[in-house]
Design a protein around this motif. Structure first.
Motif, short mmCIF file in Angstrom:
data_model
loop_
_atom_site.label_atom_id
_atom_site.label_comp_id
_atom_site.label_asym_id
_atom_site.label_seq_id
_atom_site.Cartn_x
_atom_site.Cartn_y
_atom_site.Cartn_z
N THR A 442 0.84 -1.21 0.00
CA THR A 442 0.00 0.00 0.00
C THR A 442 0.88 1.26 0.00
O THR A 442 1.88 1.32 0.71
CB THR A 442 -0.91 0.03 1.25
N LEU A 444 0.91 5.10 1.03
CA LEU A 444 0.24 6.01 1.97
C LEU A 444 0.67 7.44 1.67
O LEU A 444 1.86 7.72 1.53
CB LEU A 444 0.64 5.62 3.40
N ALA A 472 -6.58 9.36 -4.55
CA ALA A 472 -6.47 7.95 -4.14
C ALA A 472 -6.71 6.99 -5.29
O ALA A 472 -6.24 5.85 -5.26
CB ALA A 472 -7.44 7.66 -3.00
N GLY A 477 -3.42 3.98 -1.60
CA GLY A 477 -4.47 3.26 -0.91
C GLY A 477 -5.10 4.13 0.16
O GLY A 477 -6.31 4.08 0.40
N VAL A 478 -4.27 4.95 0.82
CA VAL A 478 -4.74 5.85 1.87
C VAL A 478 -4.17 7.24 1.60
O VAL A 478 -2.96 7.40 1.39
CB VAL A 478 -4.28 5.37 3.27
N THR A 480 -4.45 11.18 3.27
CA THR A 480 -4.96 11.97 4.40
C THR A 480 -4.47 13.41 4.32
O THR A 480 -3.41 13.70 3.76
CB THR A 480 -4.48 11.37 5.74
N SER A 498 -12.65 5.65 1.17
CA SER A 498 -12.45 4.21 1.35
C SER A 498 -11.50 3.88 2.49
O SER A 498 -11.38 2.71 2.88
CB SER A 498 -11.95 3.58 0.05
N SER A 499 -10.80 4.86 3.02
CA SER A 499 -9.84 4.56 4.11
C SER A 499 -10.38 4.96 5.48
O SER A 499 -9.62 5.05 6.45
CB SER A 499 -8.51 5.29 3.84
N ILE A 502 -9.49 2.58 8.30
CA ILE A 502 -8.06 2.59 8.63
C ILE A 502 -7.72 3.78 9.50
O ILE A 502 -7.00 3.67 10.51
CB ILE A 502 -7.23 2.61 7.33
N LEU A 536 -1.87 -0.30 8.86
CA LEU A 536 -1.70 -0.90 7.53
C LEU A 536 -0.91 -2.19 7.60
O LEU A 536 -1.21 -3.16 6.90
CB LEU A 536 -1.02 0.10 6.59
#
Length: 540
Positions: A442, A444, A472, A477-478, A480, A498-499, A502, A536
Motif C-alpha cells: 500500500t 500512503l 487515491a 491506498g490511503v 490523508t 475508502s480509508s 483505517i 496498515l
C-alpha cells in the motif's frame, strides 16, 4: 570547481528550505562550492521567513539527470565551411572522428559530412570544378604565391597537356578557367592574354619577368608548386571548400541539455553513428556517438531533511550523493561509495546544522541564525510537537539571540502570518507539504498544513474529500490531510472515503467523521505516520 547542489525534499517546507541555505553557507565558508536549491514552490511560511530575514529564495531544481554536457563526447569538433577538404580530412584523423559537423562563421550548423562522403569525392568526384580560397590551394599544393588578386577562386580546372598548336586550336580559354601547366611559354602567354582566373605552374618552374608583368596587367592569379602536373591535378581537388561536397544539410541533431537516457532512446531508434551537438545558442559544440554514453560525470549533491528516493529530486539515482543531513527515519537511498551521513533524533534538520557550525567554529550571521531558528520553530510547532528535544530548544535559544528576536512572539507571528490559505486552491493546500510512504503493498499519502484557518476548509469540506478520493484513485491506498492548529494543539483530519476504517483504527476513534479534531496530534513523523503504518501493517 564544479558546484554541489544542496536541497531538501519535494514540496519543501521551512526546514527543507532553510537547511539547504544555511548548510550551503557553512560549506562555502569551509572552502567548498555549493549552491542551495529547492524542488518545488516554497510555501507561504517559508516565503515569510526569507523575507523577514532578507534572504534570497533558492532557485528551483527540476532534476539531476545526466545531460549530454556531462558526457565525454568529442567537444569542439565542428569545422568551418570554408576549410579545405584535405584540412578537414586531417582534422578528422587527428580527432579520431568519422564525421564532421560543418558550421558558418558564427558556429551555426549548416551541414554534416561523413568520411564516406569525402572518400567518394576522392574516387568519383568532379575534379574539373573548383571553388575554394587562394590560400587553400597554396596549402593543398604546398605552393608558393606568385601573384594574388582574388581571395576566392572558382572555375573549371584545365590541364595544359596538349601540344601548343593543338591547345591553341582546341581550347578556348575563359576568364573562369584554372590552368595547370608546366614551363610552356606560348601556352602561358595565351592563358595570360585570355585573363584566366588562375595559373598553377608545376615543377617549381619560374615565370619570366615579362609574363609576370603582363599577368599583373590582366590581374591573373599565379601559384607555383614543386608537384608535377599529374600530382597537381589530383591534389587541387582536395583544396575545395568542404561545403562543396554533397552533404546532409538537415542531420539529426541533439542539444547538450538533452538527457542521456533520451539520447540513448533516440540513437537506438534512428541507428545513426554520429550526432552533432548544439548549445542553447544553437551553436555547434561537438559530435556525440552512442558509444560515448558510458563516459560521463555525475552531478554532486547533498541531501538535507530527507533520505528516501520518493521524496528526492527526479534523477537522484544518476547523481553522486556526497552527504546526507537528516532527522527522519532511514529511507531507501543507496550509494555506490561511503558518504557522510549525519542523522540525529531531533525535531529539525537545522538543529543538526547549528551543531555543525559550532563544531566547525564558523560564526553564524544574523540572517542564517534567523532562518535556522524559524525552521526549528516550524518543525517543532514552537516546541509543542512530541518530536521536540532539548537540543532543539538549546539551539533555538542561541539562534534567537543572534537573530535578535524573541522566540514565542516571533514564532506566533511566523505561524499566524504565514498560515493563511486564503486564495489557495484545494490542490495547492494539499500539495504544499505532502509526503508519500510505501507500507507493504500500500502507498500512503500524508499531507499536513499548519493553519489557524480551518473554518475556510470546513466550508468546502466535501470538495476537499472529493479531491482526496480523486488522488487515491491513482497509486494511493490511503490519502490523508491533517490540518494542524498550533494554538489549539491538535489537528483536524480529512481522508479518502475508502480509508475511513483505517483512519478510525489508527487514532482509536470509532465512526470517525471527516474533519474530526484530534487533540495533541501535531507530529507527522512521531504520531500520524507511525499510527497509520501500524494499522496498515496489521492488515497486510
Amino acid at each position: 570547481m564544479e558546484s554541489v547542489f544542496i536541497f531538501g525534499h519535494k514540496n519543501p517546507d521551512t526546514d527543507s528550505v532553510c537547511a539547504s541555505i544555511s548548510l550551503s553557507y557553512l560549506k562555502n565558508k569551509l572552502g567548498f562550492n555549493t549552491v542551495p536549491r529547492v524542488l518545488g514552490h516554497i510555501n507561504s511560511e517559508s516565503k515569510f521567513v526569507l523575507n523577514y530575514f532578507n534572504v534570497k529564495e533558492p532557485e528551483y531544481l527540476n532534476n539531476v539527470k545526466v545531460q549530454l554536457r556531462n558526457i565525454e563526447y568529442n567537444k569542439d569538433i565542428c569545422i568551418e565551411e570554408n576549410t579545405s577538404v584535405i584540412d578537414a580530412m586531417h582534422f578528422m584523423q587527428d580527432k579520431g572522428a568519422t564525421a564532421l559537423p560543418i558550421v558558418d562563421a558564427s558556429k551555426k550548423l549548416i551541414g554534416f559530412v561523413t568520411l564516406k562522403e569525402i572518400a567518394t569525392l576522392f574516387i568519383k568526384g568532379e575534379k574539373e570544378q573548383l571553388k575554394t580560397s587562394y590560400q587553400n590551394i597554396i596549402s593543398a599544393l604546398n605552393g608558393t604565391e606568385i601573384l594574388k588578386f582574388d581571395d576566392e577562386i572558382e572555375g573549371e580546372v584545365l590541364i595544359g597537356s596538349y601540344q601548343s598548336q593543338t591547345f591553341f586550336d582546341e581550347v578556348d580559354l575563359k576568364e573562369s578557367n584554372i590552368l595547370i601547366i608546366g614551363d610552356r611559354f606560348k601556352v602561358l602567354n595565351y592563358a595570360i592574354d585570355s585573363k584566366v582566373k588562375l595559373i598553377i605552374i608545376t615543377g617549381n618552374h619560374d615565370l619570366s619577368e615579362d609574363l609576370i608583368e603582363k599577368a599583373k596587367e590582366n590581374k591573373v592569379n599565379i601559384i607555383k608548386t614543386n608537384l608535377n602536373t599529374f600530382q597537381t591535378g589530383n591534389a587541387i581537388t582536395y583544396s575545395n571548400y568542404i561545403k562543396t561536397i554533397i552533404i546532409n544539410t538537415t542531420p539529426t541533431i541533439v542539444a547538450n541539455s538533452d538527457y542521456r537516457t533520451e539520447f540513448i532512446d533516440l540513437a537506438n531508434k534512428i541507428g545513426h553513428t554520429n550526432y552533432p551537438v548544439i548549445n542553447n545558442q544553437k551553436e555547434c559544440v561537438g559530435l556525440i556517438k552512442i558509444t560515448d554514453v558510458d563516459k560521463y560525470s555525475k552531478q554532486k549533491v547533498i541531501l538535507v531533511d530527507h533520505n528516501s528516493l520518493e521524496q528526492s529530486v527526479t534523477g537522484i539515482e544518476e547523481a553522486e550523493i556526497e552527504e546526507i543531513i537528516d532527522h527522519h527515519n532511514l529511507g531507501a537511498i543507496g550509494t555506490s561509495i561511503p558518504i557522510n551521513f549525519r542523522s540525529m533524533p531531533v525535531g529539525c534538520t537545522c538543529t543538526i546544522i547549528f551543531k555543525m557550525y559550532q563544531e566547525a567554529e564558523i560564526e553564524i550571521p544574523k540572517e542564517m541564525a534567523g532562518i535556522m531558528l524559524s525552521a526549528i520553530l516550524s518543525d517543532t510547532l514552537i516546541f509543542k510537537s512530541p518530536t521536540t528535544t532539548e537540543s532543539d530548544k538549546i539551539a533555538a535559544e542561541e539562534l534567537s539571540k543572534i537573530a535578535g528576536v524573541e522566540i514565542e512572539a516571533y514564532g506566533r507571528q511566523m505561524l499566524t502570518e504565514a498560515s493563511s490559505i486564503k486564495g489557495m486552491s484545494i490542490e495547492e493546500v494539499f500539495y504544499q507539504d505532502f509526503k508519500s510512504y510505501k507500507v507493504g503493498n500500500t502507498t500512503l499519502g500524508i499531507s499536513q498544513i499548519i493553519t489557524m484557518d480551518f473554518e475556510n476548509i470546513k466550508k468546502n469540506l466535501q470538495d476537499y474529500v472529493d479531491k482526496l478520493d480523486e488522488i487515491a484513485k491513482g497509486e494511493y491506498g490511503v490519502v490523508t490531510l491533517f490540518v494542524t492548529d498550533v494554538i489549539s494543539n491538535g489537528s483536524y483530519v480529512l481522508f479518502n472515503t475508502s480509508s475511513k476504517d483505517i483512519v478510525a483504527d489508527s487514532f482509536n476513534i470509532p465512526n470517525i467523521e471527516e474533519g474530526a479534531f484530534i487533540k495533541d496530534l501535531v507530529s507527522r513523523k512521531k504520531q500520524m505516520l507511525p499510527n497509520l503504518m501500524e494499522t496498515l501493517e496489521k492488515r497486510s
